[in-house]
Scaffold this motif. Structure first.
Motif, PDB file in Angstrom:
ATOM      1  N   GLU A  62      46.935  25.926  36.590  1.00 56.32           N
ATOM      2  CA  GLU A  62      48.012  25.070  36.101  1.00 56.32           C
ATOM      3  C   GLU A  62      49.311  25.835  35.915  1.00 56.32           C
ATOM      4  O   GLU A  62      50.398  25.292  36.138  1.00 56.32           O
ATOM      5  CB  GLU A  62      47.596  24.421  34.787  1.00 56.32           C
ATOM      6  CG  GLU A  62      48.637  23.473  34.217  1.00 56.32           C
ATOM      7  CD  GLU A  62      48.139  22.717  32.995  1.00 56.32           C
ATOM      8  OE1 GLU A  62      48.953  22.005  32.381  1.00 56.32           O
ATOM      9  OE2 GLU A  62      46.936  22.829  32.663  1.00 56.32           O
ATOM     10  N   HIS A  63      49.206  27.112  35.526  1.00 57.65           N
ATOM     11  CA  HIS A  63      50.416  27.874  35.207  1.00 57.65           C
ATOM     12  C   HIS A  63      50.714  28.983  36.215  1.00 57.65           C
ATOM     13  O   HIS A  63      51.664  29.750  36.014  1.00 57.65           O
ATOM     14  CB  HIS A  63      50.288  28.464  33.800  1.00 57.65           C
ATOM     15  CG  HIS A  63      50.169  27.406  32.740  1.00 57.65           C
ATOM     16  ND1 HIS A  63      51.233  26.615  32.358  1.00 57.65           N
ATOM     17  CD2 HIS A  63      49.105  26.968  32.018  1.00 57.65           C
ATOM     18  CE1 HIS A  63      50.829  25.757  31.427  1.00 57.65           C
ATOM     19  NE2 HIS A  63      49.550  25.947  31.208  1.00 57.65           N
ATOM     20  N   GLY A  64      49.943  29.055  37.279  1.00 55.93           N
ATOM     21  CA  GLY A  64      50.219  30.016  38.337  1.00 55.93           C
ATOM     22  C   GLY A  64      50.053  31.459  37.922  1.00 55.93           C
ATOM     23  O   GLY A  64      50.855  32.323  38.312  1.00 55.93           O
ATOM     24  N   VAL A  65      49.019  31.737  37.133  1.00 59.90           N
ATOM     25  CA  VAL A  65      48.764  33.108  36.688  1.00 59.90           C
ATOM     26  C   VAL A  65      47.368  33.526  37.121  1.00 59.90           C
ATOM     27  O   VAL A  65      46.586  32.723  37.637  1.00 59.90           O
ATOM     28  CB  VAL A  65      48.913  33.240  35.152  1.00 59.90           C
ATOM     29  CG1 VAL A  65      50.336  32.874  34.719  1.00 59.90           C
ATOM     30  CG2 VAL A  65      47.897  32.368  34.419  1.00 59.90           C
ATOM     31  N   ALA A  66      47.044  34.783  36.870  1.00 61.41           N
ATOM     32  CA  ALA A  66      45.769  35.333  37.307  1.00 61.41           C
ATOM     33  C   ALA A  66      44.668  35.082  36.283  1.00 61.41           C
ATOM     34  O   ALA A  66      44.937  34.950  35.084  1.00 61.41           O
ATOM     35  CB  ALA A  66      45.911  36.837  37.549  1.00 61.41           C
ATOM     36  N   VAL A  67      43.444  35.027  36.771  1.00 60.26           N
ATOM     37  CA  VAL A  67      42.265  35.019  35.906  1.00 60.26           C
ATOM     38  C   VAL A  67      41.736  36.443  35.822  1.00 60.26           C
ATOM     39  O   VAL A  67      41.589  37.119  36.850  1.00 60.26           O
ATOM     40  CB  VAL A  67      41.166  34.096  36.464  1.00 60.26           C
ATOM     41  CG1 VAL A  67      39.895  34.220  35.628  1.00 60.26           C
ATOM     42  CG2 VAL A  67      41.630  32.664  36.501  1.00 60.26           C
ATOM     43  N   TYR A  68      41.435  36.882  34.612  1.00 60.82           N
ATOM     44  CA  TYR A  68      40.854  38.214  34.409  1.00 60.82           C
ATOM     45  C   TYR A  68      39.407  38.054  33.957  1.00 60.82           C
ATOM     46  O   TYR A  68      39.122  37.372  32.975  1.00 60.82           O
ATOM     47  CB  TYR A  68      41.652  38.997  33.371  1.00 60.82           C
ATOM     48  CG  TYR A  68      42.951  39.548  33.908  1.00 60.82           C
ATOM     49  CD1 TYR A  68      43.069  40.883  34.265  1.00 60.82           C
ATOM     50  CD2 TYR A  68      44.058  38.719  34.089  1.00 60.82           C
ATOM     51  CE1 TYR A  68      44.251  41.395  34.785  1.00 60.82           C
ATOM     52  CE2 TYR A  68      45.247  39.215  34.603  1.00 60.82           C
ATOM     53  CZ  TYR A  68      45.331  40.552  34.943  1.00 60.82           C
ATOM     54  OH  TYR A  68      46.509  41.049  35.453  1.00 60.82           O
ATOM     55  N   GLU A  69      38.506  38.701  34.673  1.00 63.80           N
ATOM     56  CA  GLU A  69      37.103  38.666  34.293  1.00 63.80           C
ATOM     57  C   GLU A  69      36.784  39.683  33.210  1.00 63.80           C
ATOM     58  O   GLU A  69      35.750  39.572  32.543  1.00 63.80           O
ATOM     59  CB  GLU A  69      36.225  38.911  35.521  1.00 63.80           C
ATOM     60  CG  GLU A  69      36.358  37.828  36.584  1.00 63.80           C
ATOM     61  CD  GLU A  69      35.446  38.073  37.764  1.00 63.80           C
ATOM     62  OE1 GLU A  69      34.720  39.100  37.754  1.00 63.80           O
ATOM     63  OE2 GLU A  69      35.454  37.243  38.693  1.00 63.80           O
ATOM     64  N   ASP A  70      37.657  40.665  33.052  1.00 64.91           N
ATOM     65  CA  ASP A  70      37.449  41.732  32.076  1.00 64.91           C
ATOM     66  C   ASP A  70      38.646  41.769  31.131  1.00 64.91           C
ATOM     67  O   ASP A  70      39.797  41.913  31.567  1.00 64.91           O
ATOM     68  CB  ASP A  70      37.297  43.076  32.795  1.00 64.91           C
ATOM     69  CG  ASP A  70      37.106  44.221  31.825  1.00 64.91           C
ATOM     70  OD1 ASP A  70      36.035  44.304  31.207  1.00 64.91           O
ATOM     71  OD2 ASP A  70      38.041  45.026  31.665  1.00 64.91           O
ATOM     72  N   ALA A  71      38.389  41.636  29.815  1.00 66.04           N
ATOM     73  CA  ALA A  71      39.489  41.602  28.847  1.00 66.04           C
ATOM     74  C   ALA A  71      40.275  42.901  28.839  1.00 66.04           C
ATOM     75  O   ALA A  71      41.507  42.900  28.711  1.00 66.04           O
ATOM     76  CB  ALA A  71      38.941  41.306  27.455  1.00 66.04           C
ATOM     77  N   ASP A  72      39.588  44.035  28.984  1.00 66.46           N
ATOM     78  CA  ASP A  72      40.290  45.321  28.956  1.00 66.46           C
ATOM     79  C   ASP A  72      41.224  45.473  30.148  1.00 66.46           C
ATOM     80  O   ASP A  72      42.278  46.115  30.037  1.00 66.46           O
ATOM     81  CB  ASP A  72      39.279  46.462  28.910  1.00 66.46           C
ATOM     82  CG  ASP A  72      38.466  46.450  27.628  1.00 66.46           C
ATOM     83  OD1 ASP A  72      39.060  46.665  26.548  1.00 66.46           O
ATOM     84  OD2 ASP A  72      37.255  46.190  27.690  1.00 66.46           O
ATOM     85  N   ALA A  73      40.862  44.894  31.285  1.00 61.76           N
ATOM     86  CA  ALA A  73      41.764  44.916  32.442  1.00 61.76           C
ATOM     87  C   ALA A  73      43.030  44.121  32.155  1.00 61.76           C
ATOM     88  O   ALA A  73      44.131  44.507  32.575  1.00 61.76           O
ATOM     89  CB  ALA A  73      41.047  44.363  33.673  1.00 61.76           C
ATOM     90  N   LEU A  74      42.900  43.003  31.412  1.00 63.13           N
ATOM     91  CA  LEU A  74      44.084  42.239  31.011  1.00 63.13           C
ATOM     92  C   LEU A  74      44.947  43.050  30.052  1.00 63.13           C
ATOM     93  O   LEU A  74      46.173  43.106  30.202  1.00 63.13           O
ATOM     94  CB  LEU A  74      43.658  40.922  30.370  1.00 63.13           C
ATOM     95  CG  LEU A  74      44.775  40.012  29.853  1.00 63.13           C
ATOM     96  CD1 LEU A  74      45.742  39.624  30.968  1.00 63.13           C
ATOM     97  CD2 LEU A  74      44.189  38.765  29.205  1.00 63.13           C
ATOM     98  N   PHE A  75      44.316  43.714  29.079  1.00 61.18           N
ATOM     99  CA  PHE A  75      45.081  44.533  28.130  1.00 61.18           C
ATOM    100  C   PHE A  75      45.915  45.573  28.871  1.00 61.18           C
ATOM    101  O   PHE A  75      47.057  45.849  28.493  1.00 61.18           O
ATOM    102  CB  PHE A  75      44.145  45.246  27.150  1.00 61.18           C
ATOM    103  CG  PHE A  75      43.272  44.342  26.318  1.00 61.18           C
ATOM    104  CD1 PHE A  75      43.648  43.036  26.040  1.00 61.18           C
ATOM    105  CD2 PHE A  75      42.060  44.804  25.819  1.00 61.18           C
ATOM    106  CE1 PHE A  75      42.842  42.206  25.273  1.00 61.18           C
ATOM    107  CE2 PHE A  75      41.246  43.991  25.056  1.00 61.18           C
ATOM    108  CZ  PHE A  75      41.637  42.686  24.781  1.00 61.18           C
ATOM    109  N   ALA A  76      45.344  46.155  29.918  1.00 58.48           N
ATOM    110  CA  ALA A  76      46.020  47.226  30.644  1.00 58.48           C
ATOM    111  C   ALA A  76      47.284  46.748  31.338  1.00 58.48           C
ATOM    112  O   ALA A  76      48.169  47.553  31.651  1.00 58.48           O
ATOM    113  CB  ALA A  76      45.072  47.844  31.666  1.00 58.48           C
TER     114      ALA A  76
END
Length: 311
Positions: A62-76
């Motif tokens: 809906e917002h054109g962003v990525a899905v992260y399967e790993d929370a720590d990868a998102l934090f990085a």
């Protein structure tokens, strides 16, 4: 991965939007957090992590962003992260986010366990990251202005917060938030109790003493003593009859009485909370509704829960 200092330098770059990720995919995340992050001019909405990948994919699409399967990868990839998770799922993830150097936009309550809440506050302090807890009425423009105006006045004698909802009443209609397991377990005390404490303490000062009594269903009645010498009460329920549901905060003092105005939904409030986090990150000046205040709210609610015999 950038440390907290590098992230702060990046957020001080006026030309660069703050890179913020979202953790959570429930109705609160979908209706409030995600659209507010996507619309905010000072934010680069990086992506979404959730415990349900299929729900994360819906928000991401809906917002054109990525899905992260790993929370720590998102934090990085982020300067800051926003949470729309149950409190005891939020807290350990927020500790990890702070250690990764991310500033924290937390939901209330920050945790339902005192030790966990204190550890989260300590983790944010160790990492020297900014934090804001989204107590909605401390950020909604109409109610935030009212709290600030009343806090600037002297002579308050007492206050009252009344939060009655029919979320779990037998004859209540359908509500997406009624399906929340943690709300079903913890009730109004932990879900709307933080709002009552945030508004009353915002005007009358820190809560220094609390007495709790149980009503019918999940109803809780709190009597509060404040650092200013004023007292207040908070009446909280998710099992009120639908005809009795409503929210009201009132104050009585030397200049008379005042009632908190109505507010216009959570989107503007969450945008203001984003602004508050960005300001705290850039200036280093803690916001009044930071994680330390959030931990204090958890302490008070845990005390009330124990008095009610519901712990």
């Amino acid at each position: 991965m950038r440390g907290a200092r590098g992230r702060l330098d990046a957020m001080n770059d006026i030309a660069a939007p703050a890179r913020i990720g979202l953790l959570g995919t429930g109705p609160w995340a979908a209706a409030t957090h995600a659209p507010a992050l996507a619309a905010h001019p000072g934010v680069d909405f990086v992506g979404v992590w959730g415990r349900r990948p299929e729900a994360a994919a819906v928000i991401a699409r809906e917002h054109g962003v990525a899905v992260y399967e790993d929370a720590d990868a998102l934090f990085a990839q982020c300067d800051a992260v926003a949470f729309a998770l149950p409190p005891d799922v939020q807290a350990p993830l927020a500790v990890r986010a702070a250690a990764a150097g991310c500033h924290l936009l937390l939901d209330k309550p920050v945790a339902t366990d005192v030790a966990t809440a204190r550890e989260l506050a300590a983790a944010a302090e160790r990492a020297r990251v900014a934090s804001v807890v989204f107590f909605t009425l401390r950020f909604a423009p109409e109610t935030a202005a009212w709290v600030a105006q009343q806090a600037a006045r002297d002579g308050w004698f007492t206050g009252r917060a009344q939060w009655y909802a029919a979320l779990f009443a037998p004859d209540a209609g359908e509500n997406p938030y009624a399906a929340s397991p943690w709300r079903g377990e913890k009730g109004a005390l932990w879900d709307v109790g933080p709002h009552a404490l945030a508004v009353l303490s915002g005007v009358l000062g820190e809560v220094t003493g609390l007495t709790a009594a149980a009503g019918s269903g999940d109803t809780a009645h709190l009597i509060l003593r404040h650092a200013s010498g004023a007292s207040s009460t908070a009446d909280l329920s998710f099992t009120a009859p639908p005809a009795a549901a409503g929210v009201e905060v009132s104050l009585l003092g030397a200049e008379g009485a005042t009632v908190m105005p109505e507010w216009d939904g959570p989107l503007g409030a969450f945008a203001a909370a984003i602004d508050a986090l960005l300001d705290a990150a850039r200036t280093g000046v803690a916001h009044p509704c930071d994680v330390r205040f959030g931990a204090r709210v958890t302490e008070l609610l845990a005390d009330a829960e124990a008095q009610l015999g519901r712990a």
